[in-house]
Design a protein around this motif. Sequence first.
Motif, PDB file in Angstrom:
ATOM      1  N   THR A   1       0.858  -1.187   0.000  1.00 12.71           N
ATOM      2  CA  THR A   1       0.000   0.000   0.000  1.00 12.71           C
ATOM      3  C   THR A   1       0.896   1.239   0.000  1.00 12.71           C
ATOM      4  O   THR A   1       2.120   1.130   0.159  1.00 12.71           O
ATOM      5  N   GLU A   2       0.278   2.399  -0.115  1.00  7.79           N
ATOM      6  CA  GLU A   2       1.046   3.647  -0.037  1.00  7.79           C
ATOM      7  C   GLU A   2       1.726   3.827   1.310  1.00  7.79           C
ATOM      8  O   GLU A   2       2.683   4.578   1.435  1.00  7.79           O
ATOM      9  N   ASN A   3       1.220   3.154   2.329  1.00  9.15           N
ATOM     10  CA  ASN A   3       1.786   3.271   3.674  1.00  9.15           C
ATOM     11  C   ASN A   3       2.846   2.212   3.976  1.00  9.15           C
ATOM     12  O   ASN A   3       3.414   2.220   5.073  1.00  9.15           O
ATOM     13  N   THR A   4       3.098   1.320   3.025  1.00 10.92           N
ATOM     14  CA  THR A   4       4.139   0.320   3.229  1.00 10.92           C
ATOM     15  C   THR A   4       5.465   1.038   3.440  1.00 10.92           C
ATOM     16  O   THR A   4       5.817   1.953   2.691  1.00 10.92           O
ATOM     17  N   GLU A   5       6.196   0.623   4.472  1.00 11.67           N
ATOM     18  CA  GLU A   5       7.477   1.253   4.739  1.00 11.67           C
ATOM     19  C   GLU A   5       8.526   0.757   3.757  1.00 11.67           C
ATOM     20  O   GLU A   5       8.591  -0.435   3.434  1.00 11.67           O
TER      21      GLU A   5
END
Length: 146
Positions: A132-136
């Motif tokens: 996702t866009e929040n994956t680090e």
Amino acid sequence: MNKINDFCIDFCQKHHVDPEELEEVFAFGRNSHDADVLSDLVNRGIKTATTSVYDLDGAMPVVGKYAIVLNGKNEPVCVIQNKTVEIMPFKNVSAEHAYLEGEGDRSYEYWRKVHEKFFAQECEEDLDTTFTENTEVVCETFEKVD
């Protein structure tokens, strides 16, 4: 493996580097074509950054450490030294970092499109997770040394 070992020994002797300072030997990308293209960009000084999915179980790159970059035939091309290492959500990667990766037209849009696809595949196939866009991600800058 002898080519890599010989390359490593030569590099360490030439630059007075302890072999322990060589962090890893790797090829960029997921296939030999990507490895050839990306190692060429590094070797020509165009690619000076990379981004990877942050894996809690994986080894973290270390500032100051060296790595041998391989081409698609698993042959050593050059040595790089890490200059910066940052962890952040994918959505926070800057246009400057995307430019430093040196790929395609070097635009943020190109970088984002290619990396979203790459990371989605990597997360699904290798890490058993969803991207996702929040994956680090781990953002590194490096310098070609030899």
